[in-house]
Design an enzyme around this catalytic site. Structure first.
Site, PDB file in Angstrom:
ATOM      1  N   ASP A   1       0.814  -1.211   0.000  1.00  0.00           N
ATOM      2  CA  ASP A   1       0.000   0.000   0.000  1.00  0.00           C
ATOM      3  C   ASP A   1       0.854   1.270   0.000  1.00  0.00           C
ATOM      4  O   ASP A   1       0.368   2.344  -0.346  1.00  0.00           O
ATOM      5  CB  ASP A   1      -0.907   0.047   1.239  1.00  0.00           C
ATOM      6  CG  ASP A   1      -1.794  -1.182   1.352  1.00  0.00           C
ATOM      7  OD1 ASP A   1      -1.786  -2.009   0.425  1.00  0.00           O
ATOM      8  OD2 ASP A   1      -2.480  -1.319   2.377  1.00  0.00           O
TER       9      ASP A   1
ATOM     10  N   ASP B   1      -2.975   5.317  -2.811  1.00  0.00           N
ATOM     11  CA  ASP B   1      -2.294   4.188  -2.182  1.00  0.00           C
ATOM     12  C   ASP B   1      -1.589   3.413  -3.286  1.00  0.00           C
ATOM     13  O   ASP B   1      -2.155   3.226  -4.374  1.00  0.00           O
ATOM     14  CB  ASP B   1      -3.303   3.258  -1.493  1.00  0.00           C
ATOM     15  CG  ASP B   1      -3.710   3.744  -0.101  1.00  0.00           C
ATOM     16  OD1 ASP B   1      -3.468   4.929   0.219  1.00  0.00           O
ATOM     17  OD2 ASP B   1      -4.266   2.925   0.665  1.00  0.00           O
TER      18      ASP B   1
ATOM     19  N   HIS C   1      -7.805  -0.667  -3.204  1.00  0.00           N
ATOM     20  CA  HIS C   1      -6.696  -1.490  -3.705  1.00  0.00           C
ATOM     21  C   HIS C   1      -7.172  -2.471  -4.785  1.00  0.00           C
ATOM     22  O   HIS C   1      -8.192  -3.116  -4.651  1.00  0.00           O
ATOM     23  CB  HIS C   1      -5.982  -2.239  -2.573  1.00  0.00           C
ATOM     24  CG  HIS C   1      -5.531  -1.297  -1.501  1.00  0.00           C
ATOM     25  ND1 HIS C   1      -5.437  -1.655  -0.190  1.00  0.00           N
ATOM     26  CD2 HIS C   1      -5.173   0.014  -1.550  1.00  0.00           C
ATOM     27  CE1 HIS C   1      -5.041  -0.611   0.540  1.00  0.00           C
ATOM     28  NE2 HIS C   1      -4.873   0.407  -0.279  1.00  0.00           N
TER      29      HIS C   1
ATOM     30  N   ASP D   1      -5.663  -5.221  -5.917  1.00  0.00           N
ATOM     31  CA  ASP D   1      -5.085  -6.563  -5.988  1.00  0.00           C
ATOM     32  C   ASP D   1      -5.946  -7.697  -5.414  1.00  0.00           C
ATOM     33  O   ASP D   1      -5.465  -8.831  -5.290  1.00  0.00           O
ATOM     34  CB  ASP D   1      -3.664  -6.578  -5.399  1.00  0.00           C
ATOM     35  CG  ASP D   1      -3.587  -6.010  -4.004  1.00  0.00           C
ATOM     36  OD1 ASP D   1      -4.621  -5.614  -3.442  1.00  0.00           O
ATOM     37  OD2 ASP D   1      -2.465  -5.960  -3.451  1.00  0.00           O
TER      38      ASP D   1
ATOM     39  N   ARG E   1     -16.782  -7.926  -9.321  1.00  0.00           N
ATOM     40  CA  ARG E   1     -16.232  -6.581  -9.584  1.00  0.00           C
ATOM     41  C   ARG E   1     -15.646  -6.571 -10.987  1.00  0.00           C
ATOM     42  O   ARG E   1     -14.433  -6.447 -11.167  1.00  0.00           O
ATOM     43  CB  ARG E   1     -15.115  -6.267  -8.586  1.00  0.00           C
ATOM     44  CG  ARG E   1     -15.491  -6.476  -7.141  1.00  0.00           C
ATOM     45  CD  ARG E   1     -14.279  -6.307  -6.235  1.00  0.00           C
ATOM     46  NE  ARG E   1     -14.579  -6.664  -4.863  1.00  0.00           N
ATOM     47  CZ  ARG E   1     -13.676  -6.802  -3.911  1.00  0.00           C
ATOM     48  NH1 ARG E   1     -12.393  -6.619  -4.185  1.00  0.00           N
ATOM     49  NH2 ARG E   1     -14.027  -7.119  -2.687  1.00  0.00           N
TER      50      ARG E   1
ATOM     51  N   SER F   1     -10.380  -6.659   5.102  1.00  0.00           N
ATOM     52  CA  SER F   1     -10.578  -7.032   3.703  1.00  0.00           C
ATOM     53  C   SER F   1     -11.692  -8.054   3.555  1.00  0.00           C
ATOM     54  O   SER F   1     -12.197  -8.589   4.534  1.00  0.00           O
ATOM     55  CB  SER F   1      -9.279  -7.604   3.134  1.00  0.00           C
ATOM     56  OG  SER F   1      -8.217  -6.724   3.381  1.00  0.00           O
ATOM     57  N   SER F   2     -12.033  -8.339   2.315  1.00  0.00           N
ATOM     58  CA  SER F   2     -13.104  -9.299   2.032  1.00  0.00           C
ATOM     59  C   SER F   2     -12.501 -10.686   1.820  1.00  0.00           C
ATOM     60  O   SER F   2     -11.281 -10.864   1.801  1.00  0.00           O
ATOM     61  CB  SER F   2     -13.848  -8.861   0.777  1.00  0.00           C
ATOM     62  OG  SER F   2     -13.033  -9.097  -0.355  1.00  0.00           O
TER      63      SER F   2
ATOM     64  N   CYS G   1      -0.386  -8.206  -1.188  1.00  0.00           N
ATOM     65  CA  CYS G   1      -0.373  -7.038  -0.301  1.00  0.00           C
ATOM     66  C   CYS G   1       0.827  -7.051   0.644  1.00  0.00           C
ATOM     67  O   CYS G   1       1.442  -6.014   0.883  1.00  0.00           O
ATOM     68  CB  CYS G   1      -1.598  -7.020   0.605  1.00  0.00           C
ATOM     69  SG  CYS G   1      -3.163  -7.299  -0.175  1.00  0.00           S
TER      70      CYS G   1
HETATM   71  N1  ARG Z   1     -10.249  -4.220  -0.940  1.00  0.00           N
HETATM   72  C1  ARG Z   1      -9.836  -5.595  -1.053  1.00  0.00           C
HETATM   73  C2  ARG Z   1     -10.943  -6.530  -0.606  1.00  0.00           C
HETATM   74  O1  ARG Z   1     -11.373  -6.445   0.505  1.00  0.00           O
HETATM   75  C3  ARG Z   1      -8.600  -5.878  -0.262  1.00  0.00           C
HETATM   76  C4  ARG Z   1      -7.364  -5.345  -0.893  1.00  0.00           C
HETATM   77  C5  ARG Z   1      -6.194  -5.515  -0.006  1.00  0.00           C
HETATM   78  N2  ARG Z   1      -5.019  -5.117  -0.705  1.00  0.00           N
HETATM   79  C6  ARG Z   1      -4.013  -4.475  -0.183  1.00  0.00           C
HETATM   80  N3  ARG Z   1      -3.001  -4.176  -0.976  1.00  0.00           N
HETATM   81  N4  ARG Z   1      -3.977  -4.093   1.057  1.00  0.00           N
HETATM   82  O2  ARG Z   1     -11.370  -7.359  -1.348  1.00  0.00           O
END
Ligand code: ARG
Length: 366
Positions: free
Chosen positions: A107, A195, A244, A246, A263, A297-298, A350
């Site tokens: 990040d 980020d 983010h 990724d 998504r 995160s998810s 990440c």
């Molecule tokens: N927003 C993403 C999700 O919850 C998590 C991304 C985490 N990535 C990172 N580089 N911190 O699906």
């Protein structure tokens, strides 16, 4: 003196990488940027402070699993120097009761060629996180005469940087999705904020997610800073919390990307990939229904893999469907037990930041 820093994308053979650390990690207090970003039903709402020591130790154990896999394959691993993250911080423009952690490095640090740039994060609690990486940056600077050590323009993060009460607590998921579709996010456009994990590097092209952590002004800033690159703003309308890129849009090798099926990249933004014969496949379902406890995160961290070279990928050990899909896509899969590091900010991609990958800057979209 040797070349230490070089990386143009996420798939060329990885030789040197930074892996984060969970030490002293804090659940940050609410602030204008984060109150809107912690999902309403999250158990983390309204709670902050040092994370329980046992979870920190377990998170660090997971990161050690990753370090071992990398070192066994001859990849040099560097580690940040954690600060006492529960200190209060202040600048002329804001005060915050605490910082957060030095997870995940992805990040904070953006590597493009021989340059590593510290980002312009929109969370106040992450304002000083770059300091954990400064000893490494100095080392690269001393040892690699071509290394460009850079800091993006620091945002001021005054109240003017955020839309206040923008997301009411009672707002429905449907309404959030409408706002994502309308590219209507919590940050304003008074200054560039971004980020590093919103930036997907593909040689001459940078695909940057416009969402809760990266604004439009950042896109303009990138295009002016790197006039020789093409900067593409991308959006993923199915994501109610776009933070983010990724766990959403992940390249495995030239010509192949996995995309989160909830998504999807909109049709008009797919054109450049299709015109250049890239295949965008839907990522496999996650193996879990819920993220681990105290996680931001998810469950889609399932697709947050670390590509070691165009034929080899590290996937989280419990993510059996994602492993199976990678295998079918012709990748050799190395499983790594990392799930208990997820609460510290993310998965395998990440948790790392590129230092050196073989290869050069190519044009994949001629
Ligand atoms: N927003 C993403 C999700 O919850 C998590 C991304 C985490 N990535 C990172 N580089 N911190 O699906």
């Amino acid at each position: 003196m040797a070349k230490i820093v070089n990386s143009w994308n996420d798939w060329d053979p990885l030789k040197r990488v930074i892996v984060g650390r969970c030490d002293n990690s804090v659940i940050p207090p609410e602030e204008p940027a984060t109150s809107e970003k912690v999902p309403v039903d999250s158990e983390m709402r309204g709670m902050w402070g040092l994370r329980p020591l046992a979870t920190v130790e377990r998170g660090n154990e997971c990161l050690e699993n990753l370090v071992k896999i990398l070192e066994d394959r001859g990849v040099v691993v560097d580690r940040p120097t954690p600060l006492q993250w529960n200190q209060a911080i202040g600048t002329p423009d804001f005060r915050n009761d605490s910082m957060m952690t030095c997870m995940p490095p992805r990040d904070i640090l953006l590597t493009i060629g021989s340059e590593i740039m510290a980002s312009a994060n929109s969370f106040r609690c992450r304002y000083f996180e770059y300091l954990a990486y400064w000893p490494l940056m100095k080392q690269y600077f001393d040892e690699d005469p071509e290394f460009k050590w850079t800091q993006a323009p620091r945002p001021r993060l005054t109240d003017a940087s955020y839309k206040h009460n923008y997301y009411d607590e009672k707002i429905s998921l449907e309404e959030r999705l409408v706002r994502t579709a309308n590219k209507d996010f919590v940050t304003t456009e008074v200054e560039p904020m971004w980020d590093a994990a919103d930036v997907m590097r593909m040689g001459k092209d940078l695909f940057i997610q416009h969402g809760l952590t990266t604004n439009r002004t950042a896109m303009d800033w990138f295009q002016r800073y790197y006039p020789e690159y093409r900067v593409h703003a991308v959006n993923f309308p199915g994501d109610p919390y776009p933070i983010h890129i990724d766990a959403t849009f992940v390249p495995l090798r030239p010509g192949l990307i996995i995309n989160n099926p909830h998504r999807k990249l909109p049709e008009e933004q797919r054109a450049i990939f299709e015109a250049n014969d890239w295949q965008i496949v839907e990522a496999a379902q996650p193996a879990h229904d819920e993220p681990p406890a105290l996680c931001y995160s998810s469950v889609w961290l399932s697709m947050n893999c670390l590509v070691l070279d165009p034929k080899t990928v590290i996937v989280e050990a419990s993510e059996v469907y994602q492993q199976e899909q990678m295998d079918k896509l012709g990748m050799n899969v190395i499983p790594c037990d990392l799930r208990d590091a997820y609460p510290f900010g993310g998965g395998l991609h990440c948790s790392t930041a590129d230092v050196y990958r073989e290869g050069e800057c190519l044009d994949y979209f001629p």
